[in-house]
Design a protein around this motif. Sequence first.
Motif, short mmCIF file in Angstrom:
data_model
loop_
_atom_site.label_atom_id
_atom_site.label_comp_id
_atom_site.label_asym_id
_atom_site.label_seq_id
_atom_site.Cartn_x
_atom_site.Cartn_y
_atom_site.Cartn_z
N UNK A 71 -34.50 3.59 43.53
CA UNK A 71 -35.44 2.47 43.38
C UNK A 71 -36.80 2.96 42.91
N UNK A 72 -37.53 2.07 42.22
CA UNK A 72 -38.82 2.45 41.66
C UNK A 72 -39.85 2.61 42.78
N UNK A 73 -40.10 3.85 43.15
CA UNK A 73 -41.02 4.14 44.25
C UNK A 73 -42.43 3.67 43.92
N UNK A 102 -38.95 -2.69 44.39
CA UNK A 102 -38.54 -1.42 43.80
C UNK A 102 -37.21 -1.55 43.06
N UNK A 103 -36.28 -2.32 43.62
CA UNK A 103 -34.99 -2.52 42.95
C UNK A 103 -35.16 -3.34 41.68
N UNK A 104 -36.02 -4.38 41.73
CA UNK A 104 -36.26 -5.21 40.55
C UNK A 104 -36.92 -4.39 39.44
N UNK A 105 -37.88 -3.55 39.80
CA UNK A 105 -38.54 -2.71 38.81
C UNK A 105 -37.56 -1.71 38.21
N UNK A 106 -36.63 -1.21 39.03
CA UNK A 106 -35.60 -0.29 38.51
C UNK A 106 -34.77 -0.99 37.44
#
Length: 262
Positions: A71-73, A102-106
């Motif tokens: 995930x996008x930290x 973080x998952x959405x940004x990933x």
Amino acid sequence: MSNVGTSLLIGLIGFMGPLDFVIGSNMLNRPIILGPLVGLVLGNLTQGIIIGASLELVFMGAISVGAYLPPDVIVGGVLGTAFAISLGKGVGAAIAIAMPIAMLSLAIGNLTSVIFPAIAHIGDRYAKQGKPGGITASLWGIGLIECTRRGILCFLGYFVGNAGMKTLLGMIPQNVIDGLQVAANMLPAIGFAILLQMIINDTVLPYFFLGFLLSAYLKVPVLGVALFGLIIVVVKLHNDKNKPAVSANGSVEEDIDDDDDF
């Protein structure tokens, strides 16, 4: 400060996070660094440090291994900290906000990263032509795209989502928030366990228990334990430096001072 100004500063922090894509690994992407910066912007540095450190433990194992993308930290950590502080919530709310963001940004990053192979091929062409400037430009291009994407997401996320996030948090039952708070309190132990899995061996095991005993029985604070550890490292380095070198055939080679011949 207006909401636009605050959002711009939050976006700037998100832009700075992935700078290691441009200038090399610098740890700016970690929540323990980004959290205090967000707290400073929002006028609550203490809460920024607390939430940043807690999110650091949550994302400690979020590293890319092989084809796995974590995930996008950066975006999760920045917006999770920002929303939790601005809404007057604690660590539990920050975790509840940070993970889905973080998952959405990933997912968004996976879509934008399709252009990276094309940029890499441009760099390959410059390499074949012997033009290092073109290779550098292609690397900087990929890095700046990542910085810009995270900066825009953090800016828009905070600018648009502040009111919506307040509504969303109001819909989450308080016992769920309390449960996340309890889980956050357990995260230091989990984080250290993850670290120990990677570094523990017969050599460092006595030092691990030495630190535990100093803290548990002598009530030495964490900073004191760290300073004890630093002294041990310095002493060990000094002793290793004074050990005679062993040659390839197993014989001990001692440094001989030329002055001893006289």
